[in-house]
Design a protein around this motif. Structure first.
Motif, mmCIF file in Angstrom:
data_model
loop_
_atom_site.group_PDB
_atom_site.id
_atom_site.type_symbol
_atom_site.label_atom_id
_atom_site.label_comp_id
_atom_site.label_asym_id
_atom_site.label_seq_id
_atom_site.Cartn_x
_atom_site.Cartn_y
_atom_site.Cartn_z
ATOM 1 N N LEU A 216 0.838 -1.208 0.000
ATOM 2 C CA LEU A 216 0.000 0.000 0.000
ATOM 3 C C LEU A 216 0.872 1.257 0.000
ATOM 4 O O LEU A 216 0.651 2.198 -0.778
ATOM 5 C CB LEU A 216 -0.909 -0.043 1.238
ATOM 6 N N ARG A 217 1.888 1.253 0.861
ATOM 7 C CA ARG A 217 2.770 2.425 0.925
ATOM 8 C C ARG A 217 3.490 2.623 -0.416
ATOM 9 O O ARG A 217 3.637 3.752 -0.887
ATOM 10 C CB ARG A 217 3.811 2.246 2.036
ATOM 11 N N ARG A 218 3.918 1.511 -1.020
ATOM 12 C CA ARG A 218 4.624 1.596 -2.310
ATOM 13 C C ARG A 218 3.700 2.186 -3.370
ATOM 14 O O ARG A 218 4.073 3.086 -4.109
ATOM 15 C CB ARG A 218 5.105 0.186 -2.702
ATOM 16 N N ARG A 219 2.465 1.696 -3.418
ATOM 17 C CA ARG A 219 1.528 2.175 -4.432
ATOM 18 C C ARG A 219 1.126 3.637 -4.179
ATOM 19 O O ARG A 219 0.937 4.409 -5.113
ATOM 20 C CB ARG A 219 0.254 1.298 -4.459
ATOM 21 N N LEU A 220 1.008 4.020 -2.906
ATOM 22 C CA LEU A 220 0.617 5.405 -2.593
ATOM 23 C C LEU A 220 1.705 6.385 -3.022
ATOM 24 O O LEU A 220 1.414 7.547 -3.341
ATOM 25 C CB LEU A 220 0.318 5.551 -1.092
ATOM 26 N N ARG A 221 2.942 5.915 -3.049
ATOM 27 C CA ARG A 221 4.039 6.807 -3.487
ATOM 28 C C ARG A 221 3.893 7.209 -4.945
ATOM 29 O O ARG A 221 4.465 8.190 -5.392
ATOM 30 C CB ARG A 221 5.400 6.120 -3.248
ATOM 31 N N ALA B 54 2.401 12.730 2.327
ATOM 32 C CA ALA B 54 3.032 11.804 3.272
ATOM 33 C C ALA B 54 2.023 10.740 3.694
ATOM 34 O O ALA B 54 0.812 10.937 3.553
ATOM 35 C CB ALA B 54 3.507 12.566 4.517
ATOM 36 N N VAL B 55 2.550 9.615 4.172
ATOM 37 C CA VAL B 55 1.686 8.568 4.731
ATOM 38 C C VAL B 55 2.126 8.331 6.167
ATOM 39 O O VAL B 55 3.281 7.993 6.424
ATOM 40 C CB VAL B 55 1.777 7.265 3.912
ATOM 41 N N GLU C 152 -1.785 11.918 3.920
ATOM 42 C CA GLU C 152 -1.821 13.387 3.905
ATOM 43 C C GLU C 152 -1.803 13.879 2.461
ATOM 44 O O GLU C 152 -0.883 13.577 1.696
ATOM 45 C CB GLU C 152 -0.619 13.943 4.672
ATOM 46 N N PHE C 153 -2.838 14.632 2.112
ATOM 47 C CA PHE C 153 -2.980 15.181 0.759
ATOM 48 C C PHE C 153 -2.594 16.654 0.738
ATOM 49 O O PHE C 153 -2.597 17.321 1.771
ATOM 50 C CB PHE C 153 -4.435 15.041 0.281
ATOM 51 N N LYS C 154 -2.282 17.140 -0.461
ATOM 52 C CA LYS C 154 -2.035 18.576 -0.609
ATOM 53 C C LYS C 154 -3.340 19.330 -0.380
ATOM 54 O O LYS C 154 -3.366 20.428 0.138
ATOM 55 C CB LYS C 154 -1.554 18.877 -2.031
ATOM 56 N N GLU C 155 -4.453 18.690 -0.825
ATOM 57 C CA GLU C 155 -5.746 19.374 -0.758
ATOM 58 C C GLU C 155 -6.577 18.833 0.410
ATOM 59 O O GLU C 155 -6.113 17.991 1.177
ATOM 60 C CB GLU C 155 -6.489 19.150 -2.074
#
Ligand SMILES: Cc1ncc(COP(=O)(O)O)c(C=O)c1O
Length: 379
Positions: free
Chosen positions: A308-313, A320-321, A331-334
Motif C-alpha cells: 500500500l505504501r509503495r503504491r501510494l508513493r 506523506a503517509v 496526507e494530501f495537498k488538498e
C-alpha cells in the motif's frame, strides 16, 4: 434512511448509504451496491465483516447461553480471558472486561488512582479517549473536552512527542500518564520510539502508572497484536492497555489488560459492570483472536501495508503517509474531505480525521493487494 433520521437524534454525520450485509472487506447496500470498506466499520471489523469463524461462534453461543453476569463462572469467559492474556506482552497478566473503549479508559484511570493513591492524570493534546465524564475530560482534542463540561478535575495536558512537557507536569500528585500510542483521530500521529521509552522511564522513576489506550491500535491493527511491546514503541510495555473496537468483531466489548502489580491493588467490588464479560461477547472475543491467528492476519497486515505504501508513493497529490500497519493517515495537498467524498462516489469507504488534509484508512486486517489496486485506481 428516512425513518432513521426521523426517529434518531441527529448527532452523526452519515454517509448516504444503508449497509445491509457484509463479507470480508465488502459492504453491500440496500440498493444492491458493493462498497470497499477501508474504514472497517469504524475500526471495528478487524477480522472483516461477518468472518465465518466469528459468526459461527456467536451463533453457537447464542443457542447455549446469551448472558450471565460475573457473579457466576463461565467457560466462555475463561477461554476469552486466557486467550487475550496469552497474546499480550508477558507483563500483562490479568484482564477486566467491560463494554466499550470509553469504559475501558475510565476503569484504567480508576485503577491507576487506586494503585497510587493519587488523583491527577496526564494525557496529550490530540488524544481521544471517549465520551464518558472522565475519558472526555482526558481528551484534549478539538471541541470534545468542552462537550463534557463541567469536566472531571485533575486532568493535565502535555504535548504529544515532547517528554519535557510531561516531566514538567509529572509531580507526586500524578496517578497516570495515558496516551493513544498512535493518535488516530488527530490525523494518525506517531512519536519517535524514544518518546515511549522516556515515558516508561519517567513513570518508573516517579511511580506513575503508564496507560496505553489501544482501542484503535490493539488487536492486530499495527501488524503486531499490540503497540505495547512493539519495535515502533521501543519495546515498551505499559502497566495497563485498554482495548475495544475490533476486539469482538462488532459485538460490543472492551477490556483492560494489567500487570500483576496493578492487579494486586484491586479488591472485591472495586470495579464492576453488569454486561462486561457476558457470554456472547466472550465467544466473539475468543473467535476474533482465533480468526486473526488462523488466517495469519498479522503477517497479512505487514505485507499489504508495504504494498500500500509503495503504491501510494505513485500518487502525486499525496504529501506523506503516517501511521503503522492498517492504521494509516494519508496526507494530501488538498482537503481530505473532498477525497473522501469522491472515493465514496467510486464506492470506497474511507475516514476523515480532525486534520483537514489527512484521510484515514482503518481497513479489515484481511485486506489484500487487489483491493489496494482498486483504491489507487480510484484516487
Ligand atoms: C483511541 C480511542 N479511545 C477510546 C475511544 C472510545 O471508544 P468507544 O466509542 O467504544 O467508547 C475511541 C473511539 O473512537 C478511540 O478511538
Amino acid at each position: 434512511m428516512t425513518n432513521e433520521d426521523q426517529f434518531q437524534l441527529a448527532t452523526y454525520k452519515k454517509m448516504p448509504i444503508a449497509a445491509e450485509r457484509g463479507g470480508g472487506v465488502w459492504i453491500y447496500t440496500s440498493n444492491g451496491e458493493n462498497y470497499l470498506d477501508l474504514y472497517g466499520g469504524h475500526a471495528v471489523a478487524g477480522t472483516g465483516h461477518c468472518h465465518p469463524h466469528v459468526v459461527e461462534a456467536i451463533q453457537k453461543q447464542a443457542g447455549e447461553l446469551l448472558f450471565y453476569s460475573n457473579l457466576v463462572y463461565s467457560s466462555a469467559r475463561a477461554r476469552a480471558a486466557e486467550k487475550l492474556v496469552s497474546i499480550a506482552p508477558d507483563a500483562l497478566t490479568k484482564t477486566f472486561f467491560c463494554n466499550s473503549g470509553t469504559e475501558a479508559n475510565e476503569n484504567a484511570m480508576r485503577m491507576a488512582r487506586m494503585a497510587t493513591g493519587r488523583e491527577k492524570i496526564i494525557t496529550f493534546s490530540g488524544g481521544f479517549h471517549g465520551r464518558t465524564a472522565d475519558a472526555i475530560s482526558a481528551t484534549f482534542l478539538g471541541k470534545y473536552r468542552d462537550l463534557g463540561r463541567p469536566n472531571v478535575p485533575g486532568h493535565l495536558e502535555a504535548e504529544f512527542g515532547n517528554v519535557e512537557s510531561v516531566r514538567a507536569l509529572a509531580d507526586d500528585s500524578v496517578a497516570a500518564i495515558m496516551l493513544e500510542p498512535i493518535q488516530s483521530m488527530a490525523g494518525v500521529r506517531m512519536a519517535a520510539p524514544e518518546f515511549y521509552r522516556s515515558l516508561r522511564e519517567l513513570c518508573d522513576e516517579r511511580r506513575i502508572v503508564l496507560i496505553y489506550d489501544e482501542v484503535q491500535t490493539g488487536v492486530g491493527r499495527t501488524g503486531q497484536w499490540f503497540f505495547a511491546g512493539s519495535d515502533a514503541g521501543d519495546g515498551v510495555v505499559p502497566d495497563v492497555v485498554t482495548l475495544a473496537k475490533s476486539l469482538g468483531s462488532g459485538v460490543p466489548v472492551g477490556a483492560c489488560l494489567v500487570t500483576d502489580a496493578i492487579a494486586s491493588h484491586i479488591k472485591e467490588n472495586d470495579l464492576g459492570t453488569t454486561f462486561g464479560g457476558g457470554m456472547l461477547a466472550m465467544a466473539a472475543v475468543t473467535a476474533t483472536l482465533e480468526a486473526i491467528e488462523n488466517d495469519r492476519m498479522l503477517e497479512n497486515v505487514r505485507r499489504v501495508e508495504e504494498y500500500l505504501r509503495r503504491r501510494l508513493r505513485e500518487v502525486e497529490q499525496i504529501v506523506a503517509v503516517h501511521g503503522l500497519g492498517f492504521l494509516l493517515g494519508i496526507e494530501f495537498k488538498e482537503n481530505a474531505a473532498l477525497v473522501h467524498k469522491r472515493l465514496l462516489e467510486r464506492k470506497i469507504i474511507t475516514g476523515t480525521s480532525s486534520n483537514p488534509t489527512v484521510l484515514r484508512l482503518l481497513p479489515p486486517l484481511c485486506l489484500e493487494e487487489v483491493h489496494v489496486d482498486m483504491l489507487i485506481a480510484s484516487i
